[in-house]
Design a protein around this motif. Sequence first.
Motif, PDB file in Angstrom:
ATOM      1  N   MET A  75      -7.480   7.401   7.417  1.00 21.40           N
ATOM      2  CA  MET A  75      -6.472   8.452   7.638  1.00 21.40           C
ATOM      3  C   MET A  75      -5.099   8.132   7.031  1.00 21.40           C
ATOM      4  N   PHE A  76      -4.947   6.920   6.484  1.00 23.73           N
ATOM      5  CA  PHE A  76      -3.755   6.651   5.664  1.00 23.73           C
ATOM      6  C   PHE A  76      -3.689   7.556   4.448  1.00 23.73           C
ATOM      7  N   ALA A 128      -9.488  15.180   8.767  1.00 17.33           N
ATOM      8  CA  ALA A 128      -9.308  14.482  10.040  1.00 17.33           C
ATOM      9  C   ALA A 128      -7.899  14.689  10.587  1.00 17.33           C
ATOM     10  N   MET A 129      -6.898  14.682   9.715  1.00 20.17           N
ATOM     11  CA  MET A 129      -5.527  14.912  10.174  1.00 20.17           C
ATOM     12  C   MET A 129      -5.380  16.334  10.733  1.00 20.17           C
ATOM     13  N   LYS A 130      -6.016  17.319  10.076  1.00 19.26           N
ATOM     14  CA  LYS A 130      -5.971  18.707  10.581  1.00 19.26           C
ATOM     15  C   LYS A 130      -6.627  18.799  11.954  1.00 19.26           C
ATOM     16  N   GLU A 131      -7.787  18.158  12.100  1.00  9.83           N
ATOM     17  CA  GLU A 131      -8.478  18.168  13.392  1.00  9.83           C
ATOM     18  C   GLU A 131      -7.602  17.518  14.468  1.00  9.83           C
ATOM     19  N   THR A 132      -7.019  16.382  14.123  1.00 11.64           N
ATOM     20  CA  THR A 132      -6.184  15.626  15.055  1.00 11.64           C
ATOM     21  C   THR A 132      -4.995  16.468  15.516  1.00 11.64           C
ATOM     22  N   CYS A 133      -4.328  17.109  14.563  1.00  9.00           N
ATOM     23  CA  CYS A 133      -3.134  17.894  14.905  1.00  9.00           C
ATOM     24  C   CYS A 133      -3.495  19.133  15.723  1.00  9.00           C
ATOM     25  N   ALA A 134      -4.623  19.768  15.388  1.00 11.71           N
ATOM     26  CA  ALA A 134      -5.066  20.930  16.173  1.00 11.71           C
ATOM     27  C   ALA A 134      -5.396  20.502  17.604  1.00 11.71           C
ATOM     28  N   TRP A 135      -6.065  19.359  17.746  1.00 10.20           N
ATOM     29  CA  TRP A 135      -6.388  18.859  19.086  1.00 10.20           C
ATOM     30  C   TRP A 135      -5.110  18.540  19.865  1.00 10.20           C
ATOM     31  N   LEU A 136      -4.164  17.885  19.218  1.00 12.55           N
ATOM     32  CA  LEU A 136      -2.900  17.559  19.896  1.00 12.55           C
ATOM     33  C   LEU A 136      -2.167  18.822  20.337  1.00 12.55           C
ATOM     34  N   ARG A 137      -2.133  19.821  19.460  1.00 16.79           N
ATOM     35  CA  ARG A 137      -1.447  21.070  19.844  1.00 16.79           C
ATOM     36  C   ARG A 137      -2.079  21.664  21.092  1.00 16.79           C
ATOM     37  N   GLY A 138      -3.407  21.629  21.165  1.00 22.74           N
ATOM     38  CA  GLY A 138      -4.086  22.166  22.346  1.00 22.74           C
ATOM     39  C   GLY A 138      -3.820  21.315  23.594  1.00 22.74           C
ATOM     40  N   ALA A 139      -3.921  19.998  23.422  1.00 23.51           N
ATOM     41  CA  ALA A 139      -3.772  19.092  24.570  1.00 23.51           C
ATOM     42  C   ALA A 139      -2.358  19.101  25.116  1.00 23.51           C
ATOM     43  N   LEU A 140      -1.401  19.430  24.248  1.00 28.38           N
ATOM     44  CA  LEU A 140       0.018  19.383  24.640  1.00 28.38           C
ATOM     45  C   LEU A 140       0.616  20.784  24.779  1.00 28.38           C
ATOM     46  N   ARG A 186       0.818  -1.230   0.000  1.00 28.78           N
ATOM     47  CA  ARG A 186       0.000   0.000   0.000  1.00 28.78           C
ATOM     48  C   ARG A 186       0.843   1.268   0.000  1.00 28.78           C
ATOM     49  N   ILE A 187       2.059   1.176   0.556  1.00 28.97           N
ATOM     50  CA  ILE A 187       2.874   2.381   0.748  1.00 28.97           C
ATOM     51  C   ILE A 187       3.018   3.131  -0.570  1.00 28.97           C
ATOM     52  N   ALA A 188       3.162   2.392  -1.671  1.00 25.86           N
ATOM     53  CA  ALA A 188       3.376   3.002  -2.988  1.00 25.86           C
ATOM     54  C   ALA A 188       2.187   3.846  -3.439  1.00 25.86           C
ATOM     55  N   LEU A 189       0.990   3.586  -2.856  1.00 27.27           N
ATOM     56  CA  LEU A 189      -0.216   4.313  -3.270  1.00 27.27           C
ATOM     57  C   LEU A 189      -0.436   5.598  -2.466  1.00 27.27           C
ATOM     58  N   MET A 190       0.347   5.789  -1.401  1.00 28.09           N
ATOM     59  CA  MET A 190       0.097   6.932  -0.510  1.00 28.09           C
ATOM     60  C   MET A 190       0.707   8.215  -1.063  1.00 28.09           C
ATOM     61  N   ALA A 191       0.098   9.341  -0.665  1.00 24.64           N
ATOM     62  CA  ALA A 191       0.606  10.642  -1.098  1.00 24.64           C
ATOM     63  C   ALA A 191       1.858  11.011  -0.294  1.00 24.64           C
ATOM     64  N   PRO A 192       2.725  11.867  -0.851  1.00 22.62           N
ATOM     65  CA  PRO A 192       3.898  12.300  -0.082  1.00 22.62           C
ATOM     66  C   PRO A 192       3.475  12.995   1.205  1.00 22.62           C
ATOM     67  N   PRO A 193       4.110  12.655   2.323  1.00 19.20           N
ATOM     68  CA  PRO A 193       3.722  13.270   3.592  1.00 19.20           C
ATOM     69  C   PRO A 193       4.363  14.641   3.809  1.00 19.20           C
ATOM     70  N   THR A 249       4.818   1.271   7.014  1.00 18.80           N
ATOM     71  CA  THR A 249       3.447   1.526   6.555  1.00 18.80           C
ATOM     72  C   THR A 249       2.881   2.792   7.187  1.00 18.80           C
ATOM     73  N   HIS A 250       3.355   3.123   8.385  1.00 17.21           N
ATOM     74  CA  HIS A 250       2.824   4.276   9.117  1.00 17.21           C
ATOM     75  C   HIS A 250       3.793   5.458   9.136  1.00 17.21           C
ATOM     76  N   ASP A 251       4.813   5.397   8.286  1.00 20.79           N
ATOM     77  CA  ASP A 251       5.796   6.479   8.245  1.00 20.79           C
ATOM     78  C   ASP A 251       5.156   7.804   7.839  1.00 20.79           C
ATOM     79  N   GLY A 252       4.302   7.767   6.827  1.00 19.61           N
ATOM     80  CA  GLY A 252       3.647   8.997   6.377  1.00 19.61           C
ATOM     81  C   GLY A 252       2.751   9.586   7.451  1.00 19.61           C
ATOM     82  N   MET A 253       2.009   8.724   8.142  1.00 17.13           N
ATOM     83  CA  MET A 253       1.129   9.191   9.213  1.00 17.13           C
ATOM     84  C   MET A 253       1.944   9.860  10.314  1.00 17.13           C
ATOM     85  N   CYS A 254       3.065   9.261  10.667  1.00 17.40           N
ATOM     86  CA  CYS A 254       3.904   9.840  11.727  1.00 17.40           C
ATOM     87  C   CYS A 254       4.504  11.175  11.299  1.00 17.40           C
ATOM     88  N   ARG A 255       4.911  11.279  10.036  1.00 16.76           N
ATOM     89  CA  ARG A 255       5.433  12.563   9.542  1.00 16.76           C
ATOM     90  C   ARG A 255       4.352  13.640   9.574  1.00 16.76           C
TER      91      ARG A 255
END
Length: 313
Positions: free
Chosen positions: A283-284, A295-307, A35-42, A91-97
């Motif tokens: 979210m892949f 969803a990624m934008k929401e997640t990151c905004a929530w993390l910024r607030g929580a942290l 699947r990694i080959a199908l993902m967009a650049p992170p 497989t989760h490298d893009g998500m982590c980036r």
Amino acid sequence: MPLDPQIQALLDKGTGVPATHTLPVDVARAQYEARIALMAPPAAVADVCERMIDGPGGPLRLRIYKPLGAGPFPLLVFFHGSGFVLCSLDTHDGMCRNLCAGAACVVVSVDYRLAPEHKFPAGIEDCLHAVRWAAAHASELGADPTRVAVAGDSAGGNMAAVAALRLRDEGGPALCAQLLLYPVTDYHTPGTPSYEENAEGYGLSRDTMKWFWEHYLSDPAQGAHPHASPLRARDLAGLPSALVITAEYDPLRDEGELYAQKLRAGGVRTALSRYDGVNHGFMFWVGVVDKAGVAMKETCAWLRGALAAPHHS
């Protein structure tokens, strides 16, 4: 709502691919890596490196992502999903980036031991150990040991929820947030309405979930243990604030939402967002599926607030 056309297009691409639960484990793993080959650049990050640490079952590999800018940054320890059996740091490298860049945090991704070679609770022991190591070594990672969170998707969301429970009960370190992306929170039996409604046709199937659980547990009776099924924990009070993301066309939708409700009932500050029209694992596809980006934008905004501020519980 109807299935998102961008999700439908991805499902159509997979037409004819054998169902995961019909495959030998090594073949299923290779199929997921493809699947990694199908993902967009992170998103761009400042640095990525790997560390081997001594883990409970031998050497434990971590991949560490650092954001652009000056630290110390918050620290997010991430556990990848795919049924306790499949997937990897790659497989989760893009998500982590994307999480690292979007939430401006150091991300430590954990290569925990997989089933069936390593049954429950080997993986969670690795995850717990990695959180403790990362918190203890935060300053050398450019991170703030008072701003630590755990995160994961699917089975990784299970690992994150269980790690939060065990850190609460087993001496810390204190967390200030838990991010649970369409998490596994309960054993497949008796199951929930979403297990029936979304049993097949949307990627993750009920039969594949059963296959995952069979590989993960040595005995079905372990499915009742709260360290396997955190929804069965008696008391969720005193856990870190949570964001739970669920997907409409996902067998795991209801157990994720039930866990969010149970967290709230335990007095835990909990945000719950259901994304309609999308399936498990959506979210892949940041950069491919528009709702994944939302969803990624929401997640990151929530993390910024929580942290945002040093946290002392």
